[in-house]
Structures are given as structure tokens and as C-alpha cells.
Design a protein around this motif. Structure first.
Motif, mmCIF file in Angstrom:
data_model
loop_
_atom_site.group_PDB
_atom_site.id
_atom_site.type_symbol
_atom_site.label_atom_id
_atom_site.label_comp_id
_atom_site.label_asym_id
_atom_site.label_seq_id
_atom_site.Cartn_x
_atom_site.Cartn_y
_atom_site.Cartn_z
ATOM 1 N N GLY A 1 0.820 -1.196 0.000
ATOM 2 C CA GLY A 1 0.000 0.000 0.000
ATOM 3 C C GLY A 1 0.856 1.249 0.000
ATOM 4 N N ALA A 2 0.327 2.315 -0.575
ATOM 5 C CA ALA A 2 1.065 3.564 -0.702
ATOM 6 C C ALA A 2 0.438 4.632 0.161
ATOM 7 N N ASP A 3 1.230 5.654 0.444
ATOM 8 C CA ASP A 3 0.680 6.855 1.038
ATOM 9 C C ASP A 3 -0.469 7.333 0.155
ATOM 10 N N ASP A 4 -1.527 7.845 0.787
ATOM 11 C CA ASP A 4 -2.731 8.180 0.027
ATOM 12 C C ASP A 4 -2.446 9.178 -1.090
ATOM 13 N N THR A 5 -1.462 10.055 -0.882
ATOM 14 C CA THR A 5 -1.129 11.029 -1.913
ATOM 15 C C THR A 5 -0.565 10.380 -3.163
ATOM 16 N N ALA A 6 -0.024 9.166 -3.044
ATOM 17 C CA ALA A 6 0.581 8.478 -4.189
ATOM 18 C C ALA A 6 -0.261 7.317 -4.680
ATOM 19 N N ARG A 7 -1.401 7.059 -4.054
ATOM 20 C CA ARG A 7 -2.169 5.846 -4.365
ATOM 21 C C ARG A 7 -2.680 5.827 -5.800
ATOM 22 N N ARG A 8 -3.308 6.911 -6.247
ATOM 23 C CA ARG A 8 -3.864 6.933 -7.605
ATOM 24 C C ARG A 8 -2.775 6.920 -8.675
ATOM 25 N N PRO A 9 -1.733 7.739 -8.558
ATOM 26 C CA PRO A 9 -0.663 7.655 -9.564
ATOM 27 C C PRO A 9 0.016 6.293 -9.599
ATOM 28 N N LEU A 10 0.101 5.626 -8.443
ATOM 29 C CA LEU A 10 0.766 4.324 -8.409
ATOM 30 C C LEU A 10 0.041 3.307 -9.281
ATOM 31 N N ARG A 11 -1.253 3.411 -9.390
ATOM 32 C CA ARG A 11 -2.003 2.488 -10.244
ATOM 33 C C ARG A 11 -1.570 2.633 -11.706
ATOM 34 N N LEU A 12 -1.414 3.882 -12.155
ATOM 35 C CA LEU A 12 -0.994 4.112 -13.527
ATOM 36 C C LEU A 12 0.456 3.697 -13.739
ATOM 37 N N LEU A 13 1.316 3.941 -12.756
ATOM 38 C CA LEU A 13 2.698 3.486 -12.853
ATOM 39 C C LEU A 13 2.759 1.962 -12.947
ATOM 40 N N THR A 14 1.905 1.289 -12.182
ATOM 41 C CA THR A 14 1.858 -0.167 -12.229
ATOM 42 C C THR A 14 1.406 -0.659 -13.604
ATOM 43 N N ALA A 15 0.380 -0.009 -14.142
ATOM 44 C CA ALA A 15 -0.098 -0.397 -15.469
ATOM 45 C C ALA A 15 1.000 -0.209 -16.515
ATOM 46 N N GLY A 16 1.736 0.903 -16.434
ATOM 47 C CA GLY A 16 2.826 1.131 -17.371
ATOM 48 C C GLY A 16 3.910 0.080 -17.257
ATOM 49 N N THR A 17 4.240 -0.313 -16.021
ATOM 50 C CA THR A 17 5.262 -1.330 -15.809
ATOM 51 C C THR A 17 4.823 -2.677 -16.369
ATOM 52 N N LEU A 18 3.567 -3.038 -16.180
ATOM 53 C CA LEU A 18 3.065 -4.310 -16.699
ATOM 54 C C LEU A 18 3.079 -4.333 -18.225
ATOM 55 N N VAL A 19 2.713 -3.204 -18.843
ATOM 56 C CA VAL A 19 2.763 -3.122 -20.307
ATOM 57 C C VAL A 19 4.201 -3.277 -20.795
ATOM 58 N N LEU A 20 5.138 -2.624 -20.105
ATOM 59 C CA LEU A 20 6.546 -2.722 -20.476
ATOM 60 C C LEU A 20 7.038 -4.166 -20.375
ATOM 61 N N PHE A 21 6.690 -4.846 -19.275
ATOM 62 C CA PHE A 21 7.111 -6.230 -19.091
ATOM 63 C C PHE A 21 6.513 -7.140 -20.160
ATOM 64 N N LEU A 22 5.229 -6.952 -20.425
ATOM 65 C CA LEU A 22 4.563 -7.795 -21.417
ATOM 66 C C LEU A 22 5.176 -7.607 -22.799
ATOM 67 N N GLY A 23 5.425 -6.346 -23.183
ATOM 68 C CA GLY A 23 6.004 -6.090 -24.498
ATOM 69 C C GLY A 23 7.384 -6.696 -24.647
ATOM 70 N N ASP A 24 8.221 -6.531 -23.612
ATOM 71 C CA ASP A 24 9.574 -7.083 -23.701
ATOM 72 C C ASP A 24 9.576 -8.605 -23.629
ATOM 73 N N ALA A 25 8.635 -9.183 -22.866
ATOM 74 C CA ALA A 25 8.549 -10.640 -22.796
ATOM 75 C C ALA A 25 8.138 -11.230 -24.143
ATOM 76 N N VAL A 26 7.185 -10.582 -24.819
ATOM 77 C CA VAL A 26 6.771 -11.049 -26.146
ATOM 78 C C VAL A 26 7.932 -10.933 -27.130
ATOM 79 N N ASN A 27 8.689 -9.840 -27.018
ATOM 80 C CA ASN A 27 9.856 -9.667 -27.880
ATOM 81 C C ASN A 27 10.859 -10.804 -27.661
#
Length: 489
Positions: free
Chosen positions: A193-219
Motif C-alpha cells: 500500500g502507498a501513502d494516500d497522496t501516491a495511491r492513484r498515480p501508483l495504479r498508472l505506474l503499475t499499469a505502465g510497468t506491466l505493459v513494459l514487461f509484457l512487451g519485452d517478454a513477447v519480444n
């Protein structure tokens, strides 16, 4: 005090920054679709990443300069600005040295390392030493599952084929390894869990990281099986990641309502389970592909069944533990921790009311009849609360003879007053251990418009109203907060 006659809407409007980001993303995708996968046409993708770099630097620097954010969080966004600066600087460098897969690989690795540093700076919710260890173990489970995916889809096939050259290793192995480190970091943040001030941005950062991992794994998979269709397609993944990270920086600049820490995000709890499922699925597929289902296929199925049962039992234990941590053991009502969490969440969504309730003459009951009878009185009082509070509300015991109610998503303040009146009318004589005892309480009501008050401010107002009701006598009374109560206090 506010009174509403109509339902209070709480719309979330898209900012101009989000609109600009969306336009930029669509333009980048169209630009990629119109270019080929040849190295000389990589400049269209590099130009798009340069534009996202400029946008991201601006948004991240703005987030890093917000004075109300914790110092560590501002440092994290300064590091994110450094990630985007890599994209900005790389464009003119590539113009000089020319585009190539090796140059793109170096830039990508630098970008991933910078992002990994930034993720380490994001402030997480405070927890005990045992909680930190538990979070680390769960995150390691996710990391091991991701590593098994990498081994099965890319690294092992490359070893078997003997094509593990430097260029292939970078794109098929090193990329996903860096992404695994990112995956571990975001998994740890989601689970803890994150500090409440970072909670919403963390969701988008997580989504970006998952997309990055998926793209590189497919590559890596395509490289390992000699199925590469060209490299331009990978920029779709990278640019999507850039867009999500930039959106996270924009989201950080949006106003927030509370500064309290939040428990682990729900979506994070499923990551260890998903990692175990993926691992067993790969083992089963490998057994089928080998053409010899016995004995490995049966063992894979049995291992999957055992893991499912253990994970299900762990889920039940965790759910029971969570409920105990948020429940008063005597009455079964929500406790103070859940009271605060529910109030904070409700205040961020719509009109909210809090009722603070203090039982009258409870000390005399304890002194004359004993603590056992006093406990029975508290249990009986809790039952009255359950009957009077609607399903959308939350009755709580704060401690001793003090209770509270959270009423969420009110259409009008009158709804809170009606529930206070209903509760007052329901209190009366009850039989406790063969003796007739009159339940009476002082009830204070305070109402907040969406985002108007914090939890502590709203409870303070309800407390003042409760003391006004208690001053009227030992019978059950209820009162509503007014500004005059502040001056009297």
C-alpha cells in the motif's frame, strides 16, 4: 451547516493535460502505423518518444514541486522526470549517431534503471516488521513466477537453439530481467500500500510497468523462436508505457482529499496467486508438449491442486485476520480503524454524515450490576444500531460506551436527521439478566458536503453536537452541529 434538497453529484472532469496526452498518443500510434519496421524509419517512433519525454518531464517536474506532497514523494517524481529526460536527450543523440537496435537497447536499459530508482523512492504505507517481511515474500513470489515465464518462453529456447548472441541476449533476456525488477517494485508497493497522496498515480505506474514487461517478454519469445516480424511493433508497447507514466504524473497533480495511509490495494493481493497459477500452467504445458504425460503431467496437475488448496486456505485466513483487525470483538460492529477508513473514503465520494453516540448512565450500570451485565448492555445497544442504520451506513463502536455511525452518499442532510431520530425512538427498556434496564444515549450529528471536511473535522463537529445533547439531560436526545457550538466550546 449544509442542507441539500437534491442529490449532490461528484463528477471528475478530464483536465486539459489528459486531453493533450490522449491526442499525442493517438498521433503517435498513427505515425507508427504509417512507417515501416526498417531501421531508417525508426525516427518516427523516436520522434514520438521525444514528444512524450517533453510532456512527461513537464508533468513530473510539476508534481515534484507540489508543496503539499511529502518530501520523499517529491523526490520520487523528480526521479521520474529523469526517466523522461532520457527520452528527450536520446533523440538528438540518435540523430547524430544514427538509429540502430543496439542504440535503442542502451537507451531502453537506461530508462528502465532510472524508472526503477524512481519506484524505490515512492513512500509506502507504514507497517510492522512482520508486515514488511510478508509483503517482501509475496513480491518475491511474483518475481519468481515472472522469472519462470522468462525462462520458459525465451531464455531456455535460446540456449537450446545456440543463438544466444549479444544482440539477442539484450532484447530477449536483459529487457525482461530489468522489467522483472520493476515488477517486483510495483508488486511490493501494491501489496503493502502507498501513502494516500501516491495511491492513484501508483495504479498508472503499475499499469505502465506491466505493459513494459509484457512487451519485452513477447519480444523475447519471438526472438527465441526466430519469429521476429521487425522491431517497429515494440515501440507500440514502449510508447504506451510512456503515455501511462505521463498520465501518472498528471494524476499526481490532481487534488487529493486525505493524507492518511491506505492498506494494500486490492488488486495487488491477487498477484502472488496469479504467479503460482502461471507457473503451474507452464509446467503442465511442458508435460503435454514433451509427448510423455506420465509422470510429469500428473505431478503438475497434483501440484496445481495442492497449491490451489493452500492458497485458498491462506485467503480464508487472511480474510478472517482482516475482519478481526477491523471489528470490535465484543459487539461485532466495526472498530475505530474501520470507522476512519470508511469515513475518509465516503468524504472523497459524496455527501457524508457522522453520528457520534455516547450512552447515558453506563457507568452506573457497570457499578451496580457488574461488568458482565455492562457488556450485555453494550451488545444490546449494538443490536439497536444494526436495526436502525440502513445497509449503506456503517455502525461502529469506538471504545467503552462510545459508538458512531457513518452515513455515505447522502442525497440530503435530512436523511441523517431521520436516522438519528429513528435511533432515539428505538432506545428504551431492555431485559438484562432478568432486570429491566433503560437504554439511553446522547447523539450528535454532523454533515459534510463532498470534500468539504476531513474525517477529524467532521467527527469534532459531531462530538460538539453530542455534548449539546448530553447537556439536555439523562434521557435520549440528539442534536445537530451549528456554528454557535464552536464558539461555546
Amino acid at each position: 451547516m449544509h442542507t441539500w434538497t437534491t442529490r449532490v453529484p461528484s463528477p471528475r472532469r478530464l483536465s486539459g493535460a489528459y486531453i493533450g496526452l490522449g491526442v499525442l498518443y493517438v498521433a503517435a500510434m498513427l505515425g507508427l502505423a504509417g512507417s515501416s519496421a526498417l531501421p531508417e524509419d525508426f525516427m518516427a517512433a523516436e520522434a514520438a518518444r521525444f514528444a512524450f519525454g517533453l510532456f512527461g518531464v513537464s508533468a513530473a517536474v510539476r508534481a515534484a514541486r507540489l508543496p503539499h506532497l511529502p518530501r520523499r514523494l517529491r523526490q520520487a517524481w523528480a526521479a521520474v522526470a529523469g526517466c523522461f529526460a532520457v527520452l528527450v536527450v536520446s533523440a538528438p543523440v540518435l540523430l547524430v549517431i544514427g538509429t540502430s537496435e543496439t542504440a535503442d537497447a542502451v537507451i531502453h536499459v537506461i530508462f528502465v534503471v532510472a524508472l526503477l530508482i524512481a519506484l524505490q523512492l515512492f513512500p509506502l504505507a507504514r507497517t510492522s516488521r512482520r508486515g514488511q517481511v510478508k509483503t517482501a515474500v509475496d513480491a518475491l513470489t511474483v518475481l519468481v513466477g515472472g522469472s519462470m515465464v522468462l525462462w520458459y518462453t525465451a531464455f531456455d529456447p535460446l540456449l537450446q537453439s545456440g543463438r544466444l548472441t549479444v544482440d539477442v541476449t539484450v532484447s530477449a533476456v536483459l529487457y525482461p530481467i530489468g522489467d522483472l525488477a520493476l515488477l517486483f517494485s510495483v508488486s511490493r508497493a501494491l501489496l503493502r500500500g502507498a501513502d494516500d497522496t501516491a495511491r492513484r498515480p501508483l495504479r498508472l505506474l503499475t499499469a505502465g510497468t506491466l505493459v513494459l514487461f509484457l512487451g519485452d517478454a513477447v519480444n523475447g519469445y519471438l526472438d527465441a523462436h526466430d519469429l521476429m516480424l521487425g522491431s517497429n511493433w515494440q515501440f507500440y508497447w514502449w510508447i504506451t508505457t510512456d503515455a501511462l507514466l505521463a498520465a501518472a504524473a498528471v494524476e499526481q497533480s490532481r487534488p487529493f482529499l486525505t493524507k492518511t495511509a491506505r492498506p494494500g490495494l486490492r488488486m495487488g493481493r491477487f498477484l502472488p496467486f496469479l504467479a503460482v497459477i502461471v507457473a503451474h500452467a507452464m509446467m503442465f504445458e511442458a508435460a503435454v508438449k514433451s509427448g510423455d504425460f506420465s509422470p510429469w503431467g500428473g505431478l503438475a496437475l497434483g501440484g496445481a491442486a495442492l497449491s490451489a488448496l493452500v492458497l485458498y486456505r491462506q485467503t480464508l485466513v487472511q480474510r478472517e485476520s482482516d475482519e478481526q483487525a477491523l471489528t470490535d470483538p465484543l459487539t461485532g460492529l466495526a472498530n475505530r480503524a474501520r470507522f476512519r477508513a470508511t469515513s475518509n473514503k465516503s468524504l472523497g465520494k459524496g455527501a457524508t454524515a457522522v453520528l457520534v453516540i455516547d450512552m447515558n448512565s453506563f457507568k452506573e450500570i457497570n457499578d451496580t450490576l457488574g461488568h458482565k451485565s455492562g457488556d450485555l448492555v453494550l451488545v444490546e445497544f449494538a443490536e439497536v444500531l444494526r436495526r436502525c442504520v440502513p445497509a449503506s451506513g456503517l455502525p461502529c463502536r469506538l471504545g467503552g460506551d462510545e459508538f458512531a455511525v457513518v452515513l455515505s452518499d447522502l442525497g440530503s442532510a435530512q436523511q441523517a436527521y431521520e436516522i438519528a431520530g429513528r435511533l432515539a425512538a428505538a432506545l428504551g427498556p431492555v431485559a438484562i439478566d432478568g432486570k429491566l434496564i433503560t437504554l439511553a444515549a446522547s447523539i450528535g450529528v454532523a454533515v459534510s458536503a463532498p470534500g468539504e471536511l476531513t474525517h477529524d473535522e467532521l467527527v469534532h463537529r459531531a462530538d460538539l453536537a453530542m455534548y449539546k445533547a448530553k447537556a439536555l439531560g439523562p434521557e435520549t436526545r440528539w442534536a445537530v452541529w451549528q456554528e454557535s457550538l464552536e464558539m461555546a466550546a
